[in-house]
Enzyme design. Sequence first.
Site, PDB file in Angstrom:
ATOM      1  CE  LYS A   1       2.172   1.050   3.752  1.00 13.53           C
ATOM      2  NZ  LYS A   1       1.384  -0.084   3.293  1.00 13.53           N
TER       3      LYS A   1
ATOM      4  CD  GLN B   1      -1.392  -2.100   4.864  1.00 13.96           C
ATOM      5  OE1 GLN B   1      -1.035  -0.993   4.474  1.00 13.96           O
ATOM      6  NE2 GLN B   1      -0.582  -3.159   4.845  1.00 13.96           N
TER       7      GLN B   1
ATOM      8  CG  ASP C   1      -0.158  -0.664  -2.559  1.00 10.80           C
ATOM      9  OD1 ASP C   1       0.994  -0.409  -2.172  1.00 10.80           O
ATOM     10  OD2 ASP C   1      -1.096  -0.974  -1.791  1.00 10.80           O
TER      11      ASP C   1
END
Length: 295
Positions: free
Chosen positions: A54, A98, A121
């Site tokens: 990412k 994460q 997200d």
Amino acid sequence: MTATLIDGKAAGQAIRDKVAAFVPEFERRAGRVPGLATVLVGEDPASAVYVRSKNRATAEAGMVSFAHNLPDTTSEEELLQLVSDLNADPRVDGILVQLPLPRQIDATRVIETIEPGKDVDGFHPMNAGRLASGLPSLVPCTPFGCLYLLKQQLGDLSGLDAVVIGRSNIVGKPIAQLLLAENCTVTLAHSRTRDLPSVVRRGDIVVAAVGRPEMVRGDWLKPGATVIDVGINRIPSADGKGKLVGDVAFAEAVEVAGAITPVPGGVGPMTIAMLMRNTLVAAHRRAGLADPEGL
Ligand code: NAP
């Protein structure tokens, strides 16, 4: 029938190239480049690989990444403080924590602490609720990537029967909402669904997001169906290294489906591409600019 393979690698790269092409104009108008903060807690090897990819993709798109790697002894309060600091940091447009998080940290509390406008997200209840209400939101990356592939393959989805297997907040529920918004007739199946094969057989579209290797068999599918396989499962292989398979028995399904995503190389690359897209969109909204068109 031999199904068309849906190439998520190519589609994902095309999105990342488009995002990169928008960055110089954003910089000219906002006086800075979009920024993504990633937060990795602990040393889970798979999570570390994801976060590194990412950060790399962010840099490749010409955006700036702020990587925060914390020890797995980090307390919930410490992580919440970092998220609050990132919420307040004007250079940060997107915050990605994460998952999974170590046991001592409540992921729900962390997600709820992220400023919804920076929630790239799309997991914050505000964004989930806005998606369910048909309002503009930040949409979770993997389901958004699935929808992109479906629209690229099929064009107008209106009136199609879509069967989604799996009802997680991360994949199943948001893809069901997205398909409903595209006027599909959506069935959301899960572990208590009765006679799953006959439910799946109704689907012009089948999205499998279960986490069970090759559970969906070829003879569960309507001939010509478009199959999106979200599953990523590692199973033993002859060479001892293990291999990745999806939730769909690919060799069988490819003989029945009209189009299908391979694993790997299908949905996987779309997730990072949509994270880049969401970061760019969040940056535009925070800067008071219209959403970039065509993404
Ligand atoms: P999850 O949170 O574990 O949810 C799995 C869902 O599958 C649950 O809703 C569960 O039903 C359902 N299920 C379990 N067994 C079933 C069965 N026998 N029949 C029907 N439904 C069943 O998983 P997730 O996070 O959504 O992830 C699903 C898969 O996608 C995993 O393989 C994951 O690795 C992969 N994934 C890939 C990406 C990517 O490509 N980038 C991103 C995210 C996830 P209940 O709700 O009834 O328990």
